[in-house]
Scaffold this motif. Structure first.
Motif, PDB file in Angstrom:
ATOM      1  N   ALA A 105      -7.947  -2.626  12.369  1.00  0.00           N
ATOM      2  CA  ALA A 105      -7.229  -3.592  12.129  1.00  0.00           C
ATOM      3  C   ALA A 105      -6.585  -3.511  10.551  1.00  0.00           C
ATOM      4  CB  ALA A 105      -7.897  -5.119  12.102  1.00  0.00           C
ATOM      5  N   LYS A 106      -7.702  -3.023   9.767  1.00  0.00           N
ATOM      6  CA  LYS A 106      -7.078  -2.529   8.251  1.00  0.00           C
ATOM      7  C   LYS A 106      -6.032  -1.422   8.492  1.00  0.00           C
ATOM      8  CE  LYS A 106     -10.418  -2.232   5.311  1.00  0.00           C
ATOM      9  NZ  LYS A 106     -11.376  -1.892   4.444  1.00  0.00           N
ATOM     10  N   MET A 107      -6.232  -0.571   9.262  1.00  0.00           N
ATOM     11  CA  MET A 107      -5.505   0.748   9.377  1.00  0.00           C
ATOM     12  C   MET A 107      -3.891  -0.156   9.844  1.00  0.00           C
ATOM     13  SD  MET A 107      -7.605   3.481  10.867  1.00  0.00           S
ATOM     14  CE  MET A 107      -6.358   4.842  10.928  1.00  0.00           C
ATOM     15  N   GLY A 108      -4.034  -1.038  11.003  1.00  0.00           N
ATOM     16  CA  GLY A 108      -2.657  -1.628  11.269  1.00  0.00           C
ATOM     17  C   GLY A 108      -2.001  -2.209  10.352  1.00  0.00           C
ATOM     18  N   ARG A 109      -2.702  -2.850   9.189  1.00  0.00           N
ATOM     19  CA  ARG A 109      -2.141  -3.468   7.981  1.00  0.00           C
ATOM     20  C   ARG A 109      -1.649  -2.455   7.012  1.00  0.00           C
ATOM     21  NH1 ARG A 109      -6.578  -6.724   8.666  1.00  0.00           N
ATOM     22  NH2 ARG A 109      -7.416  -6.042   7.063  1.00  0.00           N
ATOM     23  N   GLY A 110      -2.028  -1.219   7.130  1.00  0.00           N
ATOM     24  CA  GLY A 110      -1.696  -0.466   6.121  1.00  0.00           C
ATOM     25  C   GLY A 110      -2.885  -0.389   4.915  1.00  0.00           C
ATOM     26  N   ASP A 111      -4.017  -0.996   4.995  1.00  0.00           N
ATOM     27  CA  ASP A 111      -4.983  -1.161   4.110  1.00  0.00           C
ATOM     28  C   ASP A 111      -5.759   0.355   3.967  1.00  0.00           C
ATOM     29  OD1 ASP A 111      -4.166  -3.654   3.609  1.00  0.00           O
ATOM     30  OD2 ASP A 111      -6.003  -4.720   4.820  1.00  0.00           O
ATOM     31  N   ASN A 112      -6.645   0.652   2.757  1.00  0.00           N
ATOM     32  CA  ASN A 112      -7.238   1.583   2.637  1.00  0.00           C
ATOM     33  C   ASN A 112      -8.537   1.676   3.791  1.00  0.00           C
ATOM     34  OD1 ASN A 112      -5.521   2.621   0.711  1.00  0.00           O
ATOM     35  ND2 ASN A 112      -6.720   1.626  -0.928  1.00  0.00           N
ATOM     36  N   VAL A 113      -8.785   2.828   4.286  1.00  0.00           N
ATOM     37  CA  VAL A 113      -9.928   2.898   4.762  1.00  0.00           C
ATOM     38  C   VAL A 113     -10.723   4.296   4.270  1.00  0.00           C
ATOM     39  CG1 VAL A 113      -9.301   2.023   7.062  1.00  0.00           C
ATOM     40  CG2 VAL A 113      -9.075   4.278   6.530  1.00  0.00           C
ATOM     41  N   SER A 114     -11.807   4.482   4.452  1.00  0.00           N
ATOM     42  CA  SER A 114     -12.820   5.715   3.691  1.00  0.00           C
ATOM     43  C   SER A 114     -12.295   6.667   4.475  1.00  0.00           C
ATOM     44  CB  SER A 114     -14.196   5.383   4.342  1.00  0.00           C
ATOM     45  OG  SER A 114     -14.566   5.727   5.488  1.00  0.00           O
ATOM     46  N   LEU A 115     -12.436   7.925   3.520  1.00  0.00           N
ATOM     47  CA  LEU A 115     -12.107   9.255   3.973  1.00  0.00           C
ATOM     48  C   LEU A 115     -12.953   9.838   4.998  1.00  0.00           C
ATOM     49  CD1 LEU A 115     -11.264  11.202   0.729  1.00  0.00           C
ATOM     50  CD2 LEU A 115      -9.880  10.510   2.459  1.00  0.00           C
ATOM     51  N   ASP A 116     -14.101   9.219   5.048  1.00  0.00           N
ATOM     52  CA  ASP A 116     -14.930   9.252   6.411  1.00  0.00           C
ATOM     53  C   ASP A 116     -14.437   9.143   7.823  1.00  0.00           C
ATOM     54  OD1 ASP A 116     -17.599  10.020   7.826  1.00  0.00           O
ATOM     55  OD2 ASP A 116     -17.589   7.932   8.076  1.00  0.00           O
ATOM     56  N   VAL A 117     -13.745   7.784   7.703  1.00  0.00           N
ATOM     57  CA  VAL A 117     -13.166   7.544   9.209  1.00  0.00           C
ATOM     58  C   VAL A 117     -11.852   8.329   9.241  1.00  0.00           C
ATOM     59  CG1 VAL A 117     -11.524   5.510  10.130  1.00  0.00           C
ATOM     60  CG2 VAL A 117     -13.624   5.237   8.599  1.00  0.00           C
ATOM     61  N   ILE A 118     -11.033   8.765   8.399  1.00  0.00           N
ATOM     62  CA  ILE A 118      -9.945   9.787   8.379  1.00  0.00           C
ATOM     63  C   ILE A 118     -10.667  10.958   9.006  1.00  0.00           C
ATOM     64  CG2 ILE A 118      -8.143  10.871   7.134  1.00  0.00           C
ATOM     65  CD1 ILE A 118      -7.871   7.773   7.317  1.00  0.00           C
ATOM     66  N   ASP A 119     -11.584  11.636   8.424  1.00  0.00           N
ATOM     67  CA  ASP A 119     -12.278  12.918   9.014  1.00  0.00           C
ATOM     68  C   ASP A 119     -12.696  12.579  10.265  1.00  0.00           C
ATOM     69  OD1 ASP A 119     -13.533  15.564   8.502  1.00  0.00           O
ATOM     70  OD2 ASP A 119     -15.338  14.308   8.879  1.00  0.00           O
ATOM     71  N   MET A 137       1.009  -1.091   0.089  1.00  0.00           N
ATOM     72  CA  MET A 137      -0.008  -0.037  -0.055  1.00  0.00           C
ATOM     73  C   MET A 137       0.836   1.217  -0.079  1.00  0.00           C
ATOM     74  SD  MET A 137      -3.019  -0.456   0.365  1.00  0.00           S
ATOM     75  CE  MET A 137      -3.450  -1.818  -0.927  1.00  0.00           C
ATOM     76  N   PRO A 138       0.411   2.324  -0.648  1.00  0.00           N
ATOM     77  CA  PRO A 138       1.237   3.383  -0.602  1.00  0.00           C
ATOM     78  C   PRO A 138       1.196   4.333   0.467  1.00  0.00           C
ATOM     79  CG  PRO A 138      -0.563   3.626  -2.103  1.00  0.00           C
ATOM     80  CD  PRO A 138      -0.713   2.153  -1.434  1.00  0.00           C
ATOM     81  N   PHE A 139       0.264   4.059   1.527  1.00  0.00           N
ATOM     82  CA  PHE A 139       0.214   4.998   2.575  1.00  0.00           C
ATOM     83  C   PHE A 139       0.564   4.144   4.118  1.00  0.00           C
ATOM     84  CE2 PHE A 139      -2.816   6.521  -0.516  1.00  0.00           C
ATOM     85  CZ  PHE A 139      -2.386   7.937  -0.510  1.00  0.00           C
ATOM     86  N   THR A 140       0.842   4.863   4.829  1.00  0.00           N
ATOM     87  CA  THR A 140       1.282   4.324   6.132  1.00  0.00           C
ATOM     88  C   THR A 140       0.461   5.074   7.303  1.00  0.00           C
ATOM     89  OG1 THR A 140       2.666   3.614   7.927  1.00  0.00           O
ATOM     90  CG2 THR A 140       3.379   5.517   6.674  1.00  0.00           C
ATOM     91  N   TRP A 198      -0.214   6.216  14.914  1.00  0.00           N
ATOM     92  CA  TRP A 198       0.160   5.411  16.022  1.00  0.00           C
ATOM     93  C   TRP A 198       0.968   6.374  16.817  1.00  0.00           C
ATOM     94  CZ3 TRP A 198      -3.783   3.125  14.912  1.00  0.00           C
ATOM     95  CH2 TRP A 198      -4.007   2.457  13.682  1.00  0.00           C
ATOM     96  N   LYS A 199       1.756   7.223  16.388  1.00  0.00           N
ATOM     97  CA  LYS A 199       2.782   8.073  17.186  1.00  0.00           C
ATOM     98  C   LYS A 199       1.884   9.041  17.895  1.00  0.00           C
ATOM     99  CE  LYS A 199       6.598   7.113  14.177  1.00  0.00           C
ATOM    100  NZ  LYS A 199       7.440   7.714  13.067  1.00  0.00           N
ATOM    101  N   LEU A 200       1.088   9.591  17.073  1.00  0.00           N
ATOM    102  CA  LEU A 200       0.196  10.723  17.848  1.00  0.00           C
ATOM    103  C   LEU A 200      -0.624  10.157  18.870  1.00  0.00           C
ATOM    104  CD1 LEU A 200      -1.065  13.496  17.758  1.00  0.00           C
ATOM    105  CD2 LEU A 200      -2.719  12.984  16.016  1.00  0.00           C
ATOM    106  N   LEU A 201      -1.318   8.743  18.768  1.00  0.00           N
ATOM    107  CA  LEU A 201      -2.062   8.078  19.971  1.00  0.00           C
ATOM    108  C   LEU A 201      -0.990   7.996  21.180  1.00  0.00           C
ATOM    109  CD1 LEU A 201      -4.196   5.463  17.988  1.00  0.00           C
ATOM    110  CD2 LEU A 201      -4.774   7.752  18.843  1.00  0.00           C
ATOM    111  N   ILE A 202       0.285   7.524  20.922  1.00  0.00           N
ATOM    112  CA  ILE A 202       1.410   7.469  21.932  1.00  0.00           C
ATOM    113  C   ILE A 202       1.428   8.938  22.662  1.00  0.00           C
ATOM    114  CG2 ILE A 202       3.752   7.042  22.664  1.00  0.00           C
ATOM    115  CD1 ILE A 202       3.484   4.665  20.152  1.00  0.00           C
ATOM    116  N   ASP A 203       1.494   9.828  22.011  1.00  0.00           N
ATOM    117  CA  ASP A 203       1.816  11.121  22.472  1.00  0.00           C
ATOM    118  C   ASP A 203       0.566  11.665  23.160  1.00  0.00           C
ATOM    119  OD1 ASP A 203       4.441  11.432  21.192  1.00  0.00           O
ATOM    120  OD2 ASP A 203       3.568  12.525  19.479  1.00  0.00           O
ATOM    121  N   LYS A 204      -0.654  11.265  22.921  1.00  0.00           N
ATOM    122  CA  LYS A 204      -1.843  11.703  23.605  1.00  0.00           C
ATOM    123  C   LYS A 204      -2.236  10.428  24.796  1.00  0.00           C
ATOM    124  CE  LYS A 204      -4.035  14.479  19.927  1.00  0.00           C
ATOM    125  NZ  LYS A 204      -4.410  15.777  20.761  1.00  0.00           N
TER     126      LYS A 204
END
Length: 67
Positions: A34-48, A1-4, A9-15
């Protein structure tokens, strides 16, 4: 996947927030986290929802990885 999601994960540790706590706050499934942990795509709604919950920008959540 082209995204990580390493910036997230670093931000969560900081918070001092767990992935489970984030999952509950943004009202998403464990499968999505889990999908995010594998680097898979998730919807922009989730990112938002993540950006709104953590009061951050998209680049604080994911990063494009050049091949």
């Amino acid at each position: 996947m082209p995204f990580t999601y390493d910036p997230l994960w670093k931000l969560l540790i900081d918070k001092k927030m767990s992935k489970e706590a984030l999952r509950e706050k943004i009202k998403t499934s464990s499968t999505t986290i889990a999908k995010m942990g594998r680097g898979d795509n998730v919807s922009l709604d989730v990112i938002d929802r993540i950006c709104k919950e953590l009061d951050c920008n998209i680049e604080d959540v994911l990063k494009h990885v050049k091949k």
